[in-house]
Motif scaffolding. Sequence first.
Motif, PDB file in Angstrom:
ATOM      1  N   LYS A  30       0.849  -1.182   0.000  1.00  0.00           N
ATOM      2  CA  LYS A  30       0.000   0.000   0.000  1.00  0.00           C
ATOM      3  C   LYS A  30       0.887   1.236   0.000  1.00  0.00           C
ATOM      4  CE  LYS A  30      -3.466   2.383   2.671  1.00  0.00           C
ATOM      5  NZ  LYS A  30      -4.182   2.495   3.925  1.00  0.00           N
ATOM      6  N   ILE A  31       0.524   2.170  -0.816  1.00  0.00           N
ATOM      7  CA  ILE A  31       1.301   3.413  -0.864  1.00  0.00           C
ATOM      8  C   ILE A  31       0.803   4.313   0.257  1.00  0.00           C
ATOM      9  CG2 ILE A  31       1.834   5.457  -2.238  1.00  0.00           C
ATOM     10  CD1 ILE A  31       1.335   3.689  -4.717  1.00  0.00           C
ATOM     11  N   ARG A  32       1.723   4.645   1.180  1.00  0.00           N
ATOM     12  CA  ARG A  32       1.355   5.499   2.310  1.00  0.00           C
ATOM     13  C   ARG A  32       1.726   6.938   1.978  1.00  0.00           C
ATOM     14  NH1 ARG A  32      -0.701   2.807   6.337  1.00  0.00           N
ATOM     15  NH2 ARG A  32      -0.229   0.601   6.524  1.00  0.00           N
ATOM     16  N   THR A  33       0.746   7.829   2.160  1.00  0.00           N
ATOM     17  CA  THR A  33       0.965   9.234   1.817  1.00  0.00           C
ATOM     18  C   THR A  33       1.218  10.092   3.047  1.00  0.00           C
ATOM     19  OG1 THR A  33      -1.420   9.577   1.900  1.00  0.00           O
ATOM     20  CG2 THR A  33      -0.449   9.058  -0.252  1.00  0.00           C
ATOM     21  N   SER A  34       0.999   9.535   4.244  1.00  0.00           N
ATOM     22  CA  SER A  34       1.189  10.307   5.481  1.00  0.00           C
ATOM     23  C   SER A  34       2.369   9.743   6.253  1.00  0.00           C
ATOM     24  CB  SER A  34      -0.076  10.222   6.340  1.00  0.00           C
ATOM     25  OG  SER A  34       0.163  10.815   7.590  1.00  0.00           O
ATOM     26  N   THR A  35       3.011  10.595   7.046  1.00  0.00           N
ATOM     27  CA  THR A  35       4.150  10.138   7.847  1.00  0.00           C
ATOM     28  C   THR A  35       3.689   9.516   9.157  1.00  0.00           C
ATOM     29  OG1 THR A  35       4.352  12.344   8.793  1.00  0.00           O
ATOM     30  CG2 THR A  35       5.733  11.827   6.895  1.00  0.00           C
ATOM     31  N   HIS A  36       2.401   9.690   9.506  1.00  0.00           N
ATOM     32  CA  HIS A  36       1.884   9.155  10.766  1.00  0.00           C
ATOM     33  C   HIS A  36       1.033   7.930  10.483  1.00  0.00           C
ATOM     34  CE1 HIS A  36       3.207  12.678  12.955  1.00  0.00           C
ATOM     35  NE2 HIS A  36       2.706  13.427  11.986  1.00  0.00           N
ATOM     36  N   PHE A  37       1.140   6.963  11.393  1.00  0.00           N
ATOM     37  CA  PHE A  37       0.315   5.777  11.281  1.00  0.00           C
ATOM     38  C   PHE A  37      -0.851   5.885  12.250  1.00  0.00           C
ATOM     39  CE2 PHE A  37      -0.898   1.517  12.664  1.00  0.00           C
ATOM     40  CZ  PHE A  37      -1.265   0.977  11.436  1.00  0.00           C
ATOM     41  N   HIS A  38      -2.067   5.852  11.743  1.00  0.00           N
ATOM     42  CA  HIS A  38      -3.262   5.911  12.578  1.00  0.00           C
ATOM     43  C   HIS A  38      -3.850   4.517  12.677  1.00  0.00           C
ATOM     44  CE1 HIS A  38      -3.204  10.251  12.682  1.00  0.00           C
ATOM     45  NE2 HIS A  38      -3.009  10.264  11.380  1.00  0.00           N
ATOM     46  N   ILE A  39      -3.984   4.034  13.903  1.00  0.00           N
ATOM     47  CA  ILE A  39      -4.570   2.723  14.123  1.00  0.00           C
ATOM     48  C   ILE A  39      -6.032   2.768  13.691  1.00  0.00           C
ATOM     49  CG2 ILE A  39      -5.209   1.043  15.901  1.00  0.00           C
ATOM     50  CD1 ILE A  39      -2.765   1.912  17.452  1.00  0.00           C
ATOM     51  N   PRO A  40      -6.484   1.794  12.968  1.00  0.00           N
ATOM     52  CA  PRO A  40      -7.893   1.810  12.533  1.00  0.00           C
ATOM     53  C   PRO A  40      -8.842   1.768  13.725  1.00  0.00           C
ATOM     54  CG  PRO A  40      -6.637   0.108  11.404  1.00  0.00           C
ATOM     55  CD  PRO A  40      -5.748   0.679  12.451  1.00  0.00           C
ATOM     56  N   LYS A  41      -9.954   2.456  13.580  1.00  0.00           N
ATOM     57  CA  LYS A  41     -10.959   2.478  14.643  1.00  0.00           C
ATOM     58  C   LYS A  41     -11.676   1.137  14.662  1.00  0.00           C
ATOM     59  CE  LYS A  41     -10.539   6.874  15.802  1.00  0.00           C
ATOM     60  NZ  LYS A  41      -9.188   7.103  15.362  1.00  0.00           N
ATOM     61  N   THR A  42     -11.731   0.523  15.819  1.00  0.00           N
ATOM     62  CA  THR A  42     -12.417  -0.758  15.966  1.00  0.00           C
ATOM     63  C   THR A  42     -13.606  -0.583  16.901  1.00  0.00           C
ATOM     64  OG1 THR A  42     -10.955  -1.348  17.788  1.00  0.00           O
ATOM     65  CG2 THR A  42     -10.314  -2.101  15.582  1.00  0.00           C
ATOM     66  N   LEU A  43     -14.392  -1.598  17.057  1.00  0.00           N
ATOM     67  CA  LEU A  43     -15.592  -1.544  17.875  1.00  0.00           C
ATOM     68  C   LEU A  43     -15.223  -1.368  19.346  1.00  0.00           C
ATOM     69  CD1 LEU A  43     -18.680  -1.886  18.082  1.00  0.00           C
ATOM     70  CD2 LEU A  43     -18.276  -4.320  18.393  1.00  0.00           C
ATOM     71  N   VAL A  44     -15.782  -0.346  19.980  1.00  0.00           N
ATOM     72  CA  VAL A  44     -15.577  -0.118  21.411  1.00  0.00           C
ATOM     73  C   VAL A  44     -16.936  -0.275  22.092  1.00  0.00           C
ATOM     74  CG1 VAL A  44     -14.832   1.523  23.165  1.00  0.00           C
ATOM     75  CG2 VAL A  44     -13.685   1.474  20.953  1.00  0.00           C
ATOM     76  N   LEU A  45     -17.056  -1.309  22.875  1.00  0.00           N
ATOM     77  CA  LEU A  45     -18.322  -1.577  23.548  1.00  0.00           C
ATOM     78  C   LEU A  45     -18.430  -0.738  24.819  1.00  0.00           C
ATOM     79  CD1 LEU A  45     -18.360  -5.459  23.214  1.00  0.00           C
ATOM     80  CD2 LEU A  45     -19.770  -3.827  21.953  1.00  0.00           C
ATOM     81  N   PRO A  46     -19.646  -0.301  25.163  1.00  0.00           N
ATOM     82  CA  PRO A  46     -19.809   0.449  26.424  1.00  0.00           C
ATOM     83  C   PRO A  46     -19.600  -0.479  27.613  1.00  0.00           C
ATOM     84  CG  PRO A  46     -21.937   0.023  25.428  1.00  0.00           C
ATOM     85  CD  PRO A  46     -20.893  -0.414  24.438  1.00  0.00           C
ATOM     86  N   ARG A  47     -19.157   0.121  28.726  1.00  0.00           N
ATOM     87  CA  ARG A  47     -18.902  -0.694  29.907  1.00  0.00           C
ATOM     88  C   ARG A  47     -20.207  -1.181  30.518  1.00  0.00           C
ATOM     89  NH1 ARG A  47     -13.994   2.251  33.201  1.00  0.00           N
ATOM     90  NH2 ARG A  47     -12.471   2.081  31.533  1.00  0.00           N
ATOM     91  N   ALA A  48     -20.196  -2.395  30.983  1.00  0.00           N
ATOM     92  CA  ALA A  48     -21.355  -2.966  31.665  1.00  0.00           C
ATOM     93  C   ALA A  48     -20.852  -3.590  32.959  1.00  0.00           C
ATOM     94  CB  ALA A  48     -22.030  -4.013  30.788  1.00  0.00           C
ATOM     95  N   PRO A  49     -20.628  -2.753  33.994  1.00  0.00           N
ATOM     96  CA  PRO A  49     -20.019  -3.280  35.226  1.00  0.00           C
ATOM     97  C   PRO A  49     -20.967  -4.230  35.963  1.00  0.00           C
ATOM     98  CG  PRO A  49     -20.684  -1.010  35.539  1.00  0.00           C
ATOM     99  CD  PRO A  49     -20.886  -1.317  34.091  1.00  0.00           C
ATOM    100  N   LYS A  50     -20.373  -5.209  36.616  1.00  0.00           N
ATOM    101  CA  LYS A  50     -21.158  -6.178  37.373  1.00  0.00           C
ATOM    102  C   LYS A  50     -21.554  -5.621  38.740  1.00  0.00           C
ATOM    103  CE  LYS A  50     -20.672  -9.541  34.373  1.00  0.00           C
ATOM    104  NZ  LYS A  50     -21.152  -8.958  33.141  1.00  0.00           N
ATOM    105  N   TYR A  51     -20.786  -4.648  39.268  1.00  0.00           N
ATOM    106  CA  TYR A  51     -21.105  -4.038  40.558  1.00  0.00           C
ATOM    107  C   TYR A  51     -20.612  -2.593  40.543  1.00  0.00           C
ATOM    108  CZ  TYR A  51     -16.185  -4.632  41.656  1.00  0.00           C
ATOM    109  OH  TYR A  51     -14.821  -4.554  41.632  1.00  0.00           O
ATOM    110  N   ALA A  52     -21.164  -1.760  41.408  1.00  0.00           N
ATOM    111  CA  ALA A  52     -20.770  -0.352  41.487  1.00  0.00           C
ATOM    112  C   ALA A  52     -19.414  -0.241  42.162  1.00  0.00           C
ATOM    113  CB  ALA A  52     -21.809   0.438  42.271  1.00  0.00           C
TER     114      ALA A  52
END
Length: 172
Positions: A30-52
């Motif tokens: 893949k031809i990279r045009t930017s000098t920075h590498f951005h990690i792809p956004k993946t699924l972030v699930l909301p927290r579901a705590p078992k206790y407070a």
Amino acid sequence: MASKGNAASNKAQAAKKAALKGVHGKAVRKIRTSTHFHIPKTLVLPRAPKYARKSVPHAPRMDQYRVIRQPLNTETAMKKIEEHNTLTFLVDVKANKNQIKDAVKRLYDVEAAKINTLIRPDGNKKAFVRLTADVDALDVANKIAVSVMMIQNIDIRYLISHIQVDFRICSV
């Protein structure tokens, strides 16, 4: 005719070779045009705590009693009460103008039109609370027991000094 059969054989051999090799044999970078590498956004699930994590929620840290520490009753504060319809308070250093306005409304049942703040050289925060035109600051000051004795004190000293002079004149 032999060339046609030979061509078909060559094509079949090429297809066999491609099938054995697989389609991913030739890697294209893949031809990279930017000098920075951005990690792809993946699924972030909301927290579901078992206790407070806290058993009891914390009481409000900045309630109206902590925001407004005390009213000021200096001569300049009294002058502002009389002339500019403005009350002066010492407030918590971390309190902002909205919190001060809300605290004044809750404590004294008056609406503030404008609030100016400053931090004094001793580190305390001073708030000038200008009240709306329909409310008299002197009435509110008397209600919250801001002593108007500062001005009266000066007048009483002045009168006492003149009364003593008058008594001297009468006694002589």
